[in-house]
Write a protein that holds these residues in place. Structure first.
Motif, PDB file in Angstrom:
ATOM      1  N   CYS A  95       0.678  -1.425   0.217  1.00 56.35           N
ATOM      2  CA  CYS A  95       0.036  -0.209   0.176  1.00 56.35           C
ATOM      3  C   CYS A  95       0.820   1.301  -0.242  1.00 56.35           C
ATOM      4  O   CYS A  95       0.522   2.298  -0.792  1.00 56.35           O
ATOM      5  N   SER A  96       1.818   1.295   0.878  1.00 55.73           N
ATOM      6  CA  SER A  96       2.906   2.339   0.885  1.00 55.73           C
ATOM      7  C   SER A  96       3.457   2.697  -0.547  1.00 55.73           C
ATOM      8  O   SER A  96       3.585   3.987  -1.035  1.00 55.73           O
ATOM      9  N   HIS A  97       3.894   1.472  -1.216  1.00 54.63           N
ATOM     10  CA  HIS A  97       4.343   1.711  -2.622  1.00 54.63           C
ATOM     11  C   HIS A  97       3.477   2.347  -3.613  1.00 54.63           C
ATOM     12  O   HIS A  97       3.742   3.210  -4.534  1.00 54.63           O
ATOM     13  N   VAL A  98       2.304   1.708  -3.543  1.00 54.55           N
ATOM     14  CA  VAL A  98       1.177   2.116  -4.337  1.00 54.55           C
ATOM     15  C   VAL A  98       0.898   3.465  -4.177  1.00 54.55           C
ATOM     16  O   VAL A  98       0.620   4.322  -5.390  1.00 54.55           O
ATOM     17  N   LEU A  99       0.506   3.941  -3.017  1.00 54.31           N
ATOM     18  CA  LEU A  99       0.290   5.250  -2.917  1.00 54.31           C
ATOM     19  C   LEU A  99       1.432   6.169  -2.862  1.00 54.31           C
ATOM     20  O   LEU A  99       1.240   7.465  -2.575  1.00 54.31           O
ATOM     21  N   ARG A 100       2.551   5.886  -2.447  1.00 54.52           N
ATOM     22  CA  ARG A 100       3.932   6.623  -2.579  1.00 54.52           C
ATOM     23  C   ARG A 100       3.773   7.468  -1.297  1.00 54.52           C
ATOM     24  O   ARG A 100       3.964   8.599  -1.340  1.00 54.52           O
ATOM     25  N   MET A 101       3.217   6.981  -0.117  1.00 50.46           N
ATOM     26  CA  MET A 101       3.038   7.645   1.074  1.00 50.46           C
ATOM     27  C   MET A 101       3.469   6.614   2.214  1.00 50.46           C
ATOM     28  O   MET A 101       3.314   5.447   2.328  1.00 50.46           O
ATOM     29  N   PRO A 102       3.824   7.360   3.156  1.00 55.08           N
ATOM     30  CA  PRO A 102       4.370   6.351   4.526  1.00 55.08           C
ATOM     31  C   PRO A 102       2.799   6.223   5.295  1.00 55.08           C
ATOM     32  O   PRO A 102       1.975   6.681   5.194  1.00 55.08           O
ATOM     33  N   ILE A 103       3.047   4.895   5.847  1.00 55.94           N
ATOM     34  CA  ILE A 103       1.943   4.368   6.628  1.00 55.94           C
ATOM     35  C   ILE A 103       2.431   4.057   7.994  1.00 55.94           C
ATOM     36  O   ILE A 103       3.337   3.081   8.294  1.00 55.94           O
ATOM     37  N   THR A 104       1.877   4.404   8.961  1.00 58.11           N
ATOM     38  CA  THR A 104       2.043   4.139  10.312  1.00 58.11           C
ATOM     39  C   THR A 104       0.993   3.325  10.951  1.00 58.11           C
ATOM     40  O   THR A 104      -0.074   3.913  11.109  1.00 58.11           O
ATOM     41  N   VAL A 105       1.401   2.041  11.725  1.00 55.98           N
ATOM     42  CA  VAL A 105       0.461   1.418  12.276  1.00 55.98           C
ATOM     43  C   VAL A 105       0.496   1.568  13.832  1.00 55.98           C
ATOM     44  O   VAL A 105       1.829   1.539  14.294  1.00 55.98           O
ATOM     45  N   TYR A 106      -0.541   1.657  14.557  1.00 56.19           N
ATOM     46  CA  TYR A 106      -0.607   2.107  16.052  1.00 56.19           C
ATOM     47  C   TYR A 106      -1.316   0.703  16.634  1.00 56.19           C
ATOM     48  O   TYR A 106      -2.114   0.242  15.648  1.00 56.19           O
ATOM     49  N   MET A 107      -1.163   0.668  17.784  1.00 58.71           N
ATOM     50  CA  MET A 107      -1.963  -0.435  18.653  1.00 58.71           C
ATOM     51  C   MET A 107      -1.901   0.006  20.068  1.00 58.71           C
ATOM     52  O   MET A 107      -0.863   0.667  20.696  1.00 58.71           O
ATOM     53  N   TYR A 108      -3.156  -0.180  20.857  1.00 58.99           N
ATOM     54  CA  TYR A 108      -2.979   0.093  22.205  1.00 58.99           C
ATOM     55  C   TYR A 108      -2.256  -0.907  22.701  1.00 58.99           C
ATOM     56  O   TYR A 108      -2.625  -2.171  22.452  1.00 58.99           O
ATOM     57  N   THR A 109      -1.740  -0.568  23.851  1.00 61.61           N
ATOM     58  CA  THR A 109      -1.190  -1.719  24.869  1.00 61.61           C
ATOM     59  C   THR A 109      -1.644  -1.412  26.449  1.00 61.61           C
ATOM     60  O   THR A 109      -2.152  -0.468  26.476  1.00 61.61           O
ATOM     61  N   SER A 110      -1.211  -2.358  26.993  1.00 59.08           N
ATOM     62  CA  SER A 110      -1.906  -2.516  28.460  1.00 59.08           C
ATOM     63  C   SER A 110      -1.237  -1.295  29.319  1.00 59.08           C
ATOM     64  O   SER A 110      -1.582  -0.946  30.095  1.00 59.08           O
ATOM     65  N   SER A 111       0.010  -1.143  28.963  1.00 56.44           N
ATOM     66  CA  SER A 111       0.727  -0.045  29.625  1.00 56.44           C
ATOM     67  C   SER A 111       0.559   1.447  29.275  1.00 56.44           C
ATOM     68  O   SER A 111       1.328   2.327  29.844  1.00 56.44           O
ATOM     69  N   SER A 112      -0.302   1.646  28.074  1.00 55.58           N
ATOM     70  CA  SER A 112      -0.474   3.114  27.989  1.00 55.58           C
ATOM     71  C   SER A 112      -1.899   3.519  27.624  1.00 55.58           C
ATOM     72  O   SER A 112      -2.640   2.762  27.128  1.00 55.58           O
ATOM     73  N   ASP A 113      -2.364   4.738  27.728  1.00 54.24           N
ATOM     74  CA  ASP A 113      -3.559   5.232  27.671  1.00 54.24           C
ATOM     75  C   ASP A 113      -3.661   5.643  26.114  1.00 54.24           C
ATOM     76  O   ASP A 113      -4.737   5.959  25.617  1.00 54.24           O
ATOM     77  N   SER A 114      -2.744   5.782  25.325  1.00 49.52           N
ATOM     78  CA  SER A 114      -2.774   6.265  24.061  1.00 49.52           C
ATOM     79  C   SER A 114      -1.889   5.054  23.294  1.00 49.52           C
ATOM     80  O   SER A 114      -1.360   4.187  23.865  1.00 49.52           O
ATOM     81  N   PRO A 115      -2.299   4.890  21.812  1.00 50.77           N
ATOM     82  CA  PRO A 115      -1.927   4.072  21.043  1.00 50.77           C
ATOM     83  C   PRO A 115      -0.332   4.192  20.938  1.00 50.77           C
ATOM     84  O   PRO A 115       0.050   5.195  20.929  1.00 50.77           O
ATOM     85  N   ARG A 116       0.249   3.055  20.607  1.00 52.26           N
ATOM     86  CA  ARG A 116       1.859   3.137  20.404  1.00 52.26           C
ATOM     87  C   ARG A 116       2.131   2.788  18.942  1.00 52.26           C
ATOM     88  O   ARG A 116       1.229   1.771  18.397  1.00 52.26           O
ATOM     89  N   ILE A 117       2.942   3.299  18.270  1.00 52.48           N
ATOM     90  CA  ILE A 117       3.342   2.640  17.011  1.00 52.48           C
ATOM     91  C   ILE A 117       4.148   1.662  17.062  1.00 52.48           C
ATOM     92  O   ILE A 117       5.084   1.301  17.855  1.00 52.48           O
ATOM     93  N   ILE A 118       3.614   0.627  16.254  1.00 54.79           N
ATOM     94  CA  ILE A 118       4.278  -0.820  16.127  1.00 54.79           C
ATOM     95  C   ILE A 118       4.751  -1.083  14.736  1.00 54.79           C
ATOM     96  O   ILE A 118       5.437  -2.175  14.596  1.00 54.79           O
TER      97      ILE A 118
END
Length: 168
Positions: A95-118
């Motif tokens: 997808c990043s190559h097709v769109l020629r855009m960076p993509i960042t994936v986040y996920m919530y973890t038990s140790s944080s109130d905000s999502p973290r980059i995975i």
């Protein structure tokens, strides 16, 4: 991205119909391009178009991608062309190559109130303002959108940057 900025991200619920990865990325790409948030039916259409281009990108980059796909290459690509096949890391990279855009994936973890980059893909297309998606850890992706305040600030900065570049 600071904790404050991470907390300002807002999850956008995406329909879980086997296209959620492609819907989420297409949604984020629309926002990144300054377009309106796509409706559910537009998301479906954009997701199916993106999926087809991703499958084509696998074929185009076969020499670079075949080794990290599970099973037979042709079978994998054939499966990915089907509208309800789930996508994952290989599809995010394409997808990043097709769109020629960076993509960042986040996920919530038990140790944080905000999502973290995975995971981050397409860093060669820049690092600013990536398409952001939220992975739930169980196979579903939602879109992430910066808060309205942050969007307005970014638009103002882009406008000022454009204004000063053209005025000079």
């Amino acid at each position: 991205m600071s904790d404050r900025e991470l907390r300002s991200l807002r999850a956008i619920r995406i329909t879980g119909d086997g296209r959620c990865l492609f819907r989420s990325v297409a949604y984020g790409a629309c926002l990144r391009r300054g377009k309106q948030s796509p409706s559910d039916s537009a998301q479906k259409e954009l997701a199916d178009e993106l999926r087809a281009k991703v499958a084509d990108e696998f074929v185009k980059r076969r020499g670079d991608t075949e080794w990290f796909l599970e099973g037979d290459f042709e079978s994998y690509v054939r499966k990915m062309r089907k509208p309800h096949a789930w996508g994952g890391e290989p599809e995010l990279l394409m997808c990043s190559h097709v769109l020629r855009m960076p993509i960042t994936v986040y996920m919530y973890t038990s140790s944080s109130d905000s999502p973290r980059i995975i995971a981050e893909y397409g860093q060669e297309y820049g690092k600013d303002n990536p398409v952001r998606v939220l992975y739930d850890g169980y196979g579903h992706y939602d879109a992430l959108q910066p808060s309205l305040e942050r969007c307005v600030d970014n638009r103002r900065l882009r406008y000022l940057s454009f204004f000063y570049r053209t005025a000079a």
